[in-house]
Design an enzyme around this catalytic site. Sequence first.
Site, short mmCIF file in Angstrom:
data_model
loop_
_atom_site.label_atom_id
_atom_site.label_comp_id
_atom_site.label_asym_id
_atom_site.label_seq_id
_atom_site.Cartn_x
_atom_site.Cartn_y
_atom_site.Cartn_z
N PHE A 109 -27.35 10.22 14.95
CA PHE A 109 -26.65 9.40 14.54
C PHE A 109 -26.29 9.14 12.84
O PHE A 109 -24.93 8.62 12.59
CB PHE A 109 -26.53 7.86 15.57
CG PHE A 109 -26.61 8.11 16.91
CD1 PHE A 109 -25.33 8.39 17.39
CD2 PHE A 109 -27.39 8.02 17.47
CE1 PHE A 109 -25.50 8.69 18.63
CE2 PHE A 109 -27.69 8.09 18.88
CZ PHE A 109 -26.80 8.28 19.56
N SER B 268 -17.47 14.49 15.48
CA SER B 268 -15.87 13.83 15.75
C SER B 268 -14.77 15.02 16.27
O SER B 268 -14.96 16.09 15.60
CB SER B 268 -16.20 13.31 14.69
OG SER B 268 -15.30 12.66 14.06
N TYR C 51 -15.26 13.35 4.81
CA TYR C 51 -15.46 12.72 5.90
C TYR C 51 -16.04 14.45 6.93
O TYR C 51 -17.02 14.54 7.36
CB TYR C 51 -15.85 11.41 6.07
CG TYR C 51 -16.00 11.59 8.14
CD1 TYR C 51 -17.67 10.85 8.12
CD2 TYR C 51 -15.83 11.34 9.29
CE1 TYR C 51 -18.16 10.34 9.58
CE2 TYR C 51 -15.91 11.43 10.21
CZ TYR C 51 -17.65 11.42 10.40
OH TYR C 51 -17.17 10.59 11.66
N LYS D 100 -18.44 17.09 9.10
CA LYS D 100 -19.04 17.43 9.84
C LYS D 100 -18.83 18.77 10.79
O LYS D 100 -19.52 19.17 11.16
CB LYS D 100 -18.08 16.26 10.82
CG LYS D 100 -18.18 14.79 11.42
CD LYS D 100 -19.40 14.30 12.02
CE LYS D 100 -19.97 12.65 11.33
NZ LYS D 100 -21.35 12.61 11.97
N TYR E 12 -16.91 13.09 19.51
CA TYR E 12 -16.81 12.00 19.62
C TYR E 12 -14.92 11.78 19.75
O TYR E 12 -14.77 11.99 18.12
CB TYR E 12 -16.99 10.02 19.32
CG TYR E 12 -19.01 11.06 19.04
CD1 TYR E 12 -19.19 11.41 20.34
CD2 TYR E 12 -19.35 9.51 17.90
CE1 TYR E 12 -21.02 10.94 20.18
CE2 TYR E 12 -20.69 9.78 18.18
CZ TYR E 12 -21.48 10.06 19.20
OH TYR E 12 -23.19 10.19 18.39
P1 NAD Z 1 -22.43 2.89 12.18
O1 NAD Z 1 -22.42 3.35 10.47
O2 NAD Z 1 -22.86 2.49 13.14
O3 NAD Z 1 -23.68 4.31 12.35
C1 NAD Z 1 -25.08 4.94 11.27
C2 NAD Z 1 -26.12 4.37 11.64
O4 NAD Z 1 -26.44 5.02 10.02
C3 NAD Z 1 -25.68 3.36 10.04
O5 NAD Z 1 -26.94 2.24 10.70
C4 NAD Z 1 -26.69 3.49 8.54
O6 NAD Z 1 -27.71 2.58 8.52
C5 NAD Z 1 -27.05 5.21 9.39
N1 NAD Z 1 -27.43 5.63 7.69
C6 NAD Z 1 -26.22 6.27 7.06
N2 NAD Z 1 -26.95 6.72 6.21
C7 NAD Z 1 -28.43 7.03 6.09
C8 NAD Z 1 -29.31 7.72 5.87
N3 NAD Z 1 -29.25 8.70 5.09
N4 NAD Z 1 -30.70 8.07 6.46
C9 NAD Z 1 -30.79 6.59 7.74
N5 NAD Z 1 -29.93 5.66 8.10
C10 NAD Z 1 -27.99 6.39 7.46
O7 NAD Z 1 -21.64 4.79 12.22
P2 NAD Z 1 -21.46 4.56 14.35
O8 NAD Z 1 -19.79 4.09 14.10
O9 NAD Z 1 -22.27 4.32 15.11
O10 NAD Z 1 -21.42 6.24 14.17
C11 NAD Z 1 -22.39 7.28 14.65
C12 NAD Z 1 -22.14 8.50 14.09
O11 NAD Z 1 -21.01 8.75 15.27
C13 NAD Z 1 -21.89 8.97 12.70
O12 NAD Z 1 -23.15 10.24 12.77
C14 NAD Z 1 -20.38 8.86 13.14
O13 NAD Z 1 -20.16 10.14 11.53
C15 NAD Z 1 -20.03 9.64 14.42
N6 NAD Z 1 -18.53 9.08 14.81
C16 NAD Z 1 -18.66 7.86 15.05
C17 NAD Z 1 -17.14 7.79 15.48
C18 NAD Z 1 -16.58 6.17 15.82
O14 NAD Z 1 -15.13 6.17 15.38
N7 NAD Z 1 -16.91 4.91 14.88
C19 NAD Z 1 -16.52 8.81 15.77
C20 NAD Z 1 -16.47 10.35 15.91
C21 NAD Z 1 -18.29 10.22 15.24
C1 WQD Z 2 -6.64 4.27 16.01
C2 WQD Z 2 -4.70 4.41 15.38
C3 WQD Z 2 -4.29 4.87 13.38
C4 WQD Z 2 -5.90 0.55 11.78
C5 WQD Z 2 -11.38 7.47 12.86
C6 WQD Z 2 -11.95 8.53 12.10
C7 WQD Z 2 -12.36 9.28 13.01
C8 WQD Z 2 -13.45 9.22 13.79
C9 WQD Z 2 -12.96 8.09 14.80
C10 WQD Z 2 -15.49 9.24 13.00
C11 WQD Z 2 -4.46 4.65 14.32
C12 WQD Z 2 -3.69 3.23 13.51
C13 WQD Z 2 -5.74 1.56 12.62
C14 WQD Z 2 -5.53 -0.43 11.55
C15 WQD Z 2 -3.22 0.50 12.84
N1 WQD Z 2 -14.58 8.43 13.17
N2 WQD Z 2 -4.36 1.54 12.83
N3 WQD Z 2 -3.71 -0.42 12.07
O1 WQD Z 2 -7.87 7.04 12.62
O2 WQD Z 2 -7.78 7.80 15.31
O3 WQD Z 2 -10.04 8.08 13.63
O4 WQD Z 2 -12.18 7.13 13.65
O5 WQD Z 2 -15.08 10.66 13.22
O6 WQD Z 2 -12.63 11.28 12.19
O7 WQD Z 2 -10.06 9.81 11.49
O8 WQD Z 2 -8.55 5.49 14.20
O9 WQD Z 2 -9.19 3.40 14.89
O10 WQD Z 2 -8.94 3.96 12.19
O11 WQD Z 2 -6.94 5.21 13.37
O12 WQD Z 2 -1.98 1.11 13.28
O13 WQD Z 2 -5.44 -1.41 10.58
O14 WQD Z 2 -4.91 2.68 14.62
O15 WQD Z 2 -3.13 4.79 12.78
O16 WQD Z 2 -2.68 5.61 14.51
P1 WQD Z 2 -8.75 6.93 14.15
P2 WQD Z 2 -8.71 3.98 13.85
#
Ligand code: NAD
Ligand code: WQD
Length: 342
Positions: free
Chosen positions: A79, A123, A147, A151, A175
Amino acid sequence: MKVLVTGAAGYIGSHAALELLEAGHEVVGFDNLSNSSERAIARIREVAGRAMRFERLDLLDMDGLTRLLAEDFDAVVHFAGLKAVAESVEKPLEYWRNNVSGSANLLAAMKAAGCRRLVFSSSCTVYGEVGKSPIDENHPRSAANPYGNTKLVIEDMCFDLARSEPGWKIVLLRYFNPVGAHESGRIGEDPRGVPNNLMPFIMQTAVGIRDKVRVFGGDYATPDGTGVRDFVHVVDLARAHLAALERIEDFSGAVAVNLGTGRGFSVLELIEAASRASGRRIPFEFAPRRPGDAAAIWADATLAREKLGWSAALDLDRMCADHWRWQRSNPAGYEGDSAAKR
Ligand code: NAD
Ligand code: WQD
């Protein structure tokens, strides 16, 4: 299984570590705590009622990774990474170094140790430009920001590695929009500063930390004019990692699998559901569209059902109820009850 969880203190990693512990796996977690608190680890142990080893370690520390991987893990769930889209536009090199070099280090340490089972956090961002939803895994990939590029490149690194020698079993989980929190209210999303994502912003508004939600765009070609997303409960996501590990022997090479509910809800629908769950009025105003945002995107989640035997079970009301319970009982996140606030 003995499973190494990178980014274990983060939002999704903490929920997955908990599910793995509860399913009886041995979990070792590490994190550099750059975007998280070690208190999350204490809460995981508390809820699971089980031990979990944790190390503060950085993906860029190759010696540390090599030492840790030498311990004979059955699988790694990865993660750790930086995830803020806007920040990645400002600091692309930080994202490339941390996410791409960090993941290359992890894969190299796994290869050296002979550990060839990996579940990786990809993602829906890899779908870049999207037209019509639902989106399946064969949709062309592209990235709209640094970003997203990280990925894409990490996925490619995994595909290349899996082709280079037999034995690799890699599940790339794409996700959609993770929201919600564990039903205990003890672990949840704890963003630093102003949240970028919609759900934490809505919940911080409900609890009174923010004045109002800004709805980015009210003139999209969607039923109510606001953006539509596939919100998926973080506990469902966590369970998908468990399912991936339990079925990983059926995989060969690297395979990408969407994780979403297969259904889209609009920004306004999420605000309404959050308002119902919290019993609070959530003020909002319309604001200009956010650059780079798609109008609507949701997953075709068929492959997850076929390959992992997984489908999302928790609905939008449950996502909001659980997220609200976490927000209400931890209004300032993990560090809220400490003198040293971040
Ligand atoms: P998060 O920031 O809460 O968790 C990521 C963790 O990685 C953090 O605790 C951070 O301290 C740690 N980290 C970052 N760089 C590091 C490094 N170099 N070494 C060790 N630890 C490190 O984010 P999350 O929402 O839990 O996301 C987890 C994964 O899922 C990420 O790879 C993110 O890109 C991916 N992801 C998240 C979302 C989302 O919307 N939350 C959506 C799609 C994919
Ligand atoms: C959702 C919707 C905004 C904030 C992001 C990353 C994506 C993935 C998931 C990591 C959109 C709207 C948002 C606000 C709003 N992450 N919005 N007011 O953009 O779908 O996806 O997180 O991999 O890569 O881009 O998620 O929660 O930012 O936005 O109206 O203050 O909510 O325009 O339509 P998004 P989000």
